[in-house]
Design an enzyme around this catalytic site. Sequence first.
Site, mmCIF file in Angstrom:
data_model
loop_
_atom_site.group_PDB
_atom_site.id
_atom_site.type_symbol
_atom_site.label_atom_id
_atom_site.label_comp_id
_atom_site.label_asym_id
_atom_site.label_seq_id
_atom_site.Cartn_x
_atom_site.Cartn_y
_atom_site.Cartn_z
ATOM 1 C CB CYS A 7 44.542 35.129 38.058
ATOM 2 S SG CYS A 7 43.271 35.479 36.848
ATOM 3 C CG ASN A 10 41.345 33.102 32.233
ATOM 4 O OD1 ASN A 10 40.621 32.337 31.245
ATOM 5 N ND2 ASN A 10 42.540 33.447 32.120
ATOM 6 C CB CYS A 12 43.157 40.923 35.787
ATOM 7 S SG CYS A 12 41.379 42.054 35.845
ATOM 8 N NE ARG A 13 45.310 38.042 39.868
ATOM 9 C CZ ARG A 13 45.157 37.689 41.067
ATOM 10 N NH1 ARG A 13 46.062 37.895 41.942
ATOM 11 N NH2 ARG A 13 43.930 37.018 41.447
ATOM 12 C CB SER A 14 45.488 33.861 34.175
ATOM 13 O OG SER A 14 44.089 34.041 34.187
ATOM 14 C CG ASP A 117 42.455 40.921 41.120
ATOM 15 O OD1 ASP A 117 42.505 41.480 39.833
ATOM 16 O OD2 ASP A 117 41.638 39.907 41.432
#
Length: 144
Positions: A7, A10, A12-14, A117
């Site tokens: 993401c 690095n 939140c999402r990934s 996001d």
Amino acid sequence: MKILMVCLGNICRSPLAEGIMQHLADENGLGWDVDSAGTGSWHVGEAPDRRSVRAARNHGIDISKQVCRQFKRTDFDEFDHIFVMDRNNLSDVLNMARNKEQAAKVKLLLGDKVVPDPYYDDNQFEPVFELIEGGCKDIIKDLR
């Protein structure tokens, strides 16, 4: 099999995607190795966002020990598949590919959809978790 989740920062999402995919792969006895990275360098060395840690923990997954790192060209050599969260991440990662073989490793996690996001909205972490979990389950079905 080695899988990389990517993401922007690095945090939140990934990290969620790494934790979810590793958890599901382990549950299914797949022996996969999952990592995550960001296209940007702002958070290198930091832990994931506390809201991502909480969302994962709510589902029995501990991502608190992950450490943010930035995506690098050598990741193409290291990983079999690289899953990105949105079209900006896709473009950024593809621009670093040195050839068609490397570019072929890169795909959106959700096929043709993006993972939004959640950084600016505390209420989006749970829905983002669920989106990522669904995407990871689909990937496991496809790659088994």
